[in-house]
Scaffold this motif. Structure first.
Motif, PDB file in Angstrom:
ATOM      1  N   VAL A   1       0.843  -1.200   0.000  1.00  0.00           N
ATOM      2  CA  VAL A   1       0.000   0.000   0.000  1.00  0.00           C
ATOM      3  C   VAL A   1       0.879   1.250   0.000  1.00  0.00           C
ATOM      4  CG1 VAL A   1      -1.603   1.356   1.412  1.00  0.00           C
ATOM      5  CG2 VAL A   1      -2.030  -1.085   1.023  1.00  0.00           C
ATOM      6  N   VAL A   2       1.913   1.263   0.833  1.00  0.00           N
ATOM      7  CA  VAL A   2       2.808   2.424   0.919  1.00  0.00           C
ATOM      8  C   VAL A   2       3.512   2.659  -0.423  1.00  0.00           C
ATOM      9  CG1 VAL A   2       4.876   3.352   2.053  1.00  0.00           C
ATOM     10  CG2 VAL A   2       3.104   2.232   3.419  1.00  0.00           C
ATOM     11  N   LEU A   3       4.028   1.596  -1.045  1.00  0.00           N
ATOM     12  CA  LEU A   3       4.716   1.737  -2.330  1.00  0.00           C
ATOM     13  C   LEU A   3       3.754   2.227  -3.412  1.00  0.00           C
ATOM     14  CD1 LEU A   3       7.304   1.423  -4.022  1.00  0.00           C
ATOM     15  CD2 LEU A   3       6.631  -0.972  -4.415  1.00  0.00           C
ATOM     16  N   THR A   4       2.565   1.669  -3.457  1.00  0.00           N
ATOM     17  CA  THR A   4       1.577   2.074  -4.454  1.00  0.00           C
ATOM     18  C   THR A   4       1.213   3.547  -4.299  1.00  0.00           C
ATOM     19  OG1 THR A   4       0.712  -0.171  -4.569  1.00  0.00           O
ATOM     20  CG2 THR A   4      -0.743   1.600  -5.354  1.00  0.00           C
ATOM     21  N   ALA A   5       1.000   3.970  -3.060  1.00  0.00           N
ATOM     22  CA  ALA A   5       0.680   5.382  -2.817  1.00  0.00           C
ATOM     23  C   ALA A   5       1.840   6.282  -3.235  1.00  0.00           C
ATOM     24  CB  ALA A   5       0.335   5.596  -1.344  1.00  0.00           C
ATOM     25  N   ALA A   6       3.069   5.863  -2.947  1.00  0.00           N
ATOM     26  CA  ALA A   6       4.245   6.671  -3.295  1.00  0.00           C
ATOM     27  C   ALA A   6       4.414   6.789  -4.809  1.00  0.00           C
ATOM     28  CB  ALA A   6       5.501   6.076  -2.668  1.00  0.00           C
ATOM     29  N   LEU A   7       4.158   5.704  -5.534  1.00  0.00           N
ATOM     30  CA  LEU A   7       4.327   5.718  -6.990  1.00  0.00           C
ATOM     31  C   LEU A   7       3.087   6.233  -7.708  1.00  0.00           C
ATOM     32  CD1 LEU A   7       6.237   2.334  -7.494  1.00  0.00           C
ATOM     33  CD2 LEU A   7       7.191   4.655  -7.424  1.00  0.00           C
ATOM     34  N   GLY A   8       1.941   6.213  -7.023  1.00  0.00           N
ATOM     35  CA  GLY A   8       0.715   6.746  -7.597  1.00  0.00           C
ATOM     36  C   GLY A   8       0.168   5.969  -8.770  1.00  0.00           C
ATOM     37  N   ARG A   9       0.351   4.626  -8.725  1.00  0.00           N
ATOM     38  CA  ARG A   9      -0.126   3.811  -9.837  1.00  0.00           C
ATOM     39  C   ARG A   9      -0.369   2.378  -9.382  1.00  0.00           C
ATOM     40  NH1 ARG A   9       4.572   2.631 -14.096  1.00  0.00           N
ATOM     41  NH2 ARG A   9       3.011   1.090 -14.673  1.00  0.00           N
ATOM     42  N   PRO A  10      -1.191   1.634 -10.117  1.00  0.00           N
ATOM     43  CA  PRO A  10      -1.405   0.226  -9.765  1.00  0.00           C
ATOM     44  C   PRO A  10      -0.136  -0.582  -9.996  1.00  0.00           C
ATOM     45  CG  PRO A  10      -2.635   0.797 -11.760  1.00  0.00           C
ATOM     46  CD  PRO A  10      -1.972   2.047 -11.275  1.00  0.00           C
ATOM     47  N   LEU A  11       0.025  -1.627  -9.189  1.00  0.00           N
ATOM     48  CA  LEU A  11       1.224  -2.453  -9.282  1.00  0.00           C
ATOM     49  C   LEU A  11       0.876  -3.935  -9.264  1.00  0.00           C
ATOM     50  CD1 LEU A  11       3.497  -0.559  -6.719  1.00  0.00           C
ATOM     51  CD2 LEU A  11       3.581  -0.401  -9.230  1.00  0.00           C
ATOM     52  N   ASP A  12       1.737  -4.722  -9.898  1.00  0.00           N
ATOM     53  CA  ASP A  12       1.729  -6.181  -9.814  1.00  0.00           C
ATOM     54  C   ASP A  12       3.070  -6.525  -9.175  1.00  0.00           C
ATOM     55  OD1 ASP A  12       1.889  -8.936 -10.186  1.00  0.00           O
ATOM     56  OD2 ASP A  12       0.997  -8.861 -12.189  1.00  0.00           O
ATOM     57  N   ILE A  13       3.033  -6.925  -7.909  1.00  0.00           N
ATOM     58  CA  ILE A  13       4.238  -7.072  -7.092  1.00  0.00           C
ATOM     59  C   ILE A  13       4.570  -8.546  -6.885  1.00  0.00           C
ATOM     60  CG2 ILE A  13       5.204  -6.649  -4.785  1.00  0.00           C
ATOM     61  CD1 ILE A  13       3.227  -4.217  -4.639  1.00  0.00           C
ATOM     62  N   THR A  14       5.805  -8.915  -7.154  1.00  0.00           N
ATOM     63  CA  THR A  14       6.329 -10.213  -6.768  1.00  0.00           C
ATOM     64  C   THR A  14       7.185  -9.981  -5.548  1.00  0.00           C
ATOM     65  OG1 THR A  14       6.366 -10.967  -9.059  1.00  0.00           O
ATOM     66  CG2 THR A  14       7.706 -12.208  -7.467  1.00  0.00           C
ATOM     67  N   GLN A  15       6.808 -10.603  -4.428  1.00  0.00           N
ATOM     68  CA  GLN A  15       7.536 -10.387  -3.170  1.00  0.00           C
ATOM     69  C   GLN A  15       8.012 -11.713  -2.613  1.00  0.00           C
ATOM     70  OE1 GLN A  15       5.749  -7.791  -0.249  1.00  0.00           O
ATOM     71  NE2 GLN A  15       6.958  -8.691   1.370  1.00  0.00           N
ATOM     72  N   GLY A  16       9.105 -11.657  -1.862  1.00  0.00           N
ATOM     73  CA  GLY A  16       9.622 -12.852  -1.194  1.00  0.00           C
ATOM     74  C   GLY A  16       9.995 -13.924  -2.187  1.00  0.00           C
ATOM     75  N   ARG A  17       9.605 -15.168  -1.888  1.00  0.00           N
ATOM     76  CA  ARG A  17       9.939 -16.301  -2.752  1.00  0.00           C
ATOM     77  C   ARG A  17       9.016 -16.430  -3.950  1.00  0.00           C
ATOM     78  NH1 ARG A  17       9.784 -18.882   2.171  1.00  0.00           N
ATOM     79  NH2 ARG A  17       8.082 -20.131   1.378  1.00  0.00           N
ATOM     80  N   GLY A  18       8.008 -15.577  -4.052  1.00  0.00           N
ATOM     81  CA  GLY A  18       7.128 -15.655  -5.209  1.00  0.00           C
ATOM     82  C   GLY A  18       5.674 -15.339  -4.921  1.00  0.00           C
ATOM     83  N   SER A  19       5.399 -14.685  -3.816  1.00  0.00           N
ATOM     84  CA  SER A  19       4.037 -14.247  -3.541  1.00  0.00           C
ATOM     85  C   SER A  19       3.677 -13.129  -4.515  1.00  0.00           C
ATOM     86  CB  SER A  19       3.925 -13.745  -2.101  1.00  0.00           C
ATOM     87  OG  SER A  19       4.167 -14.808  -1.195  1.00  0.00           O
ATOM     88  N   GLN A  20       2.389 -13.029  -4.846  1.00  0.00           N
ATOM     89  CA  GLN A  20       1.915 -11.995  -5.768  1.00  0.00           C
ATOM     90  C   GLN A  20       0.958 -11.077  -5.031  1.00  0.00           C
ATOM     91  OE1 GLN A  20      -0.677 -13.283  -8.955  1.00  0.00           O
ATOM     92  NE2 GLN A  20      -0.198 -11.481 -10.186  1.00  0.00           N
TER      93      GLN A  20
END
Length: 122
Positions: free
Chosen positions: A82-101
């Motif tokens: 949420v923090v990253l999305t607000a900072a960038l001001g756009r929708p995101l598709d995030i791959t985090q950790g070992r492969g969570s989406q």
């Protein structure tokens, strides 16, 4: 806090200010994010990220609580997304950790919608 099902995901809505003190640190490439063998030095929550495909809004991230409680890395943290999305001001598709989406999009009145799937910690 509203939640709802949409397609294969359950979504929740939040605000960046509900997760204060999270530091965002951009890295030059997804490989640099993946190469981290431990949390970078420092105190407080650190969310490292790099663009995988800027045009498509795809990023590679890792979340490090750095709070001394034995949890080295968070596999999938919606609050940091949420923090990253607000900072960038756009929708995101995030791959985090070992492969969570984690999927995010801007919601009404400065909110961010977040949904996704987590890789199980074996």
């Amino acid at each position: 806090m509203p939640t709802w099902d949409e397609g294969e995901f359950t979504w929740i809505r939040g605000r960046a200010e509900w997760a204060p003190g999270r530091l965002l640190q951009e890295y030059p490439s997804p490989a640099a994010v993946e190469a981290l063998t431990s949390p970078p030095p420092g105190d407080g929550w650190l969310y490292v990220w790099a663009w995988q495909d800027r045009a498509a809004g795809c990023v590679r991230t890792r979340g490090f609580p750095r709070r001394g409680d034995g949890i080295t890395e968070d596999e999938a943290t919606g609050a940091s997304a949420v923090v990253l999305t607000a900072a960038l001001g756009r929708p995101l598709d995030i791959t985090q950790g070992r492969g969570s989406q984690i999927l995010t999009r801007l919601g009404p009145d400065g909110t961010v919608d977040v949904g996704g799937r987590v890789v199980a910690d074996d």
